[in-house]
Design a protein around this motif. Structure first.
Motif, short mmCIF file in Angstrom:
data_model
loop_
_atom_site.label_atom_id
_atom_site.label_comp_id
_atom_site.label_asym_id
_atom_site.label_seq_id
_atom_site.Cartn_x
_atom_site.Cartn_y
_atom_site.Cartn_z
N LYS A 111 52.90 -50.23 41.51
CA LYS A 111 54.16 -49.65 41.06
C LYS A 111 54.65 -50.32 39.79
N TRP A 112 54.49 -51.64 39.70
CA TRP A 112 54.90 -52.35 38.50
C TRP A 112 54.01 -51.97 37.33
N LEU A 113 52.71 -51.85 37.61
CA LEU A 113 51.75 -51.56 36.55
C LEU A 113 51.97 -50.17 35.97
N GLU A 114 52.21 -49.18 36.82
CA GLU A 114 52.40 -47.83 36.29
C GLU A 114 53.67 -47.73 35.45
N ASP A 115 54.74 -48.38 35.90
CA ASP A 115 55.97 -48.38 35.10
C ASP A 115 55.78 -49.13 33.79
N PHE A 116 55.07 -50.24 33.84
CA PHE A 116 54.81 -51.03 32.65
C PHE A 116 54.01 -50.23 31.62
N LEU A 117 52.97 -49.52 32.08
CA LEU A 117 52.15 -48.75 31.16
C LEU A 117 52.93 -47.58 30.55
N ILE A 118 53.79 -46.95 31.35
CA ILE A 118 54.60 -45.85 30.82
C ILE A 118 55.55 -46.38 29.75
N PHE A 119 56.24 -47.49 30.04
CA PHE A 119 57.18 -48.05 29.07
C PHE A 119 56.47 -48.60 27.83
N MET A 120 55.29 -49.18 28.01
CA MET A 120 54.54 -49.66 26.86
C MET A 120 54.11 -48.49 25.98
N GLY A 121 53.67 -47.40 26.58
CA GLY A 121 53.28 -46.22 25.82
C GLY A 121 54.44 -45.66 25.04
N LEU A 122 55.57 -45.52 25.70
CA LEU A 122 56.76 -45.01 25.00
C LEU A 122 57.23 -45.98 23.93
N GLY A 123 57.13 -47.27 24.22
CA GLY A 123 57.53 -48.29 23.24
C GLY A 123 56.68 -48.25 21.99
N PHE A 124 55.36 -48.14 22.16
CA PHE A 124 54.48 -48.06 20.99
C PHE A 124 54.77 -46.80 20.17
N ILE A 125 55.01 -45.69 20.85
CA ILE A 125 55.28 -44.44 20.13
C ILE A 125 56.58 -44.55 19.35
N ILE A 126 57.62 -45.06 19.98
CA ILE A 126 58.92 -45.18 19.31
C ILE A 126 58.84 -46.20 18.18
N TYR A 127 58.19 -47.34 18.43
CA TYR A 127 58.06 -48.37 17.39
C TYR A 127 57.30 -47.85 16.18
N THR A 128 56.22 -47.12 16.42
CA THR A 128 55.41 -46.60 15.32
C THR A 128 56.16 -45.53 14.54
N THR A 129 57.01 -44.78 15.22
CA THR A 129 57.77 -43.74 14.54
C THR A 129 58.69 -44.34 13.48
N TYR A 130 59.24 -45.50 13.74
CA TYR A 130 60.20 -46.09 12.82
C TYR A 130 59.57 -47.07 11.83
N LEU A 131 58.29 -47.22 11.84
CA LEU A 131 57.62 -48.06 10.84
C LEU A 131 57.43 -47.29 9.54
N LEU A 132 57.39 -48.02 8.46
CA LEU A 132 57.12 -47.36 7.18
C LEU A 132 55.64 -47.01 7.05
#
Length: 59
Positions: A15-36
């Protein structure tokens, strides 16, 4: 006792791993969106984390 501990750790880890992977995926997508300098590899990594998290959450 060992059987209860095993199921507790298994449930907690999955349960921790699936939540972690979902949040990491969303985090990478959001972080990359705001990079130059947008790199397609970061989007791919984010979607892979998100996909694996969703697959684990589905089980």
């Amino acid at each position: 006792m060992a059987k209860k501990l095993k199921t507790l750790f298994t449930n907690l880890l999955t349960k921790w791993l699936e939540d972690f992977l979902i949040f990491m995926g969303l985090g990478f997508i959001i972080y990359t969106t705001y990079l130059l300098n947008i790199v397609a590899g970061n989007y791919l990594m984010g979607f892979v984390f998100l996909l694996f998290g969703l697959i684990l959450a589905k089980k």
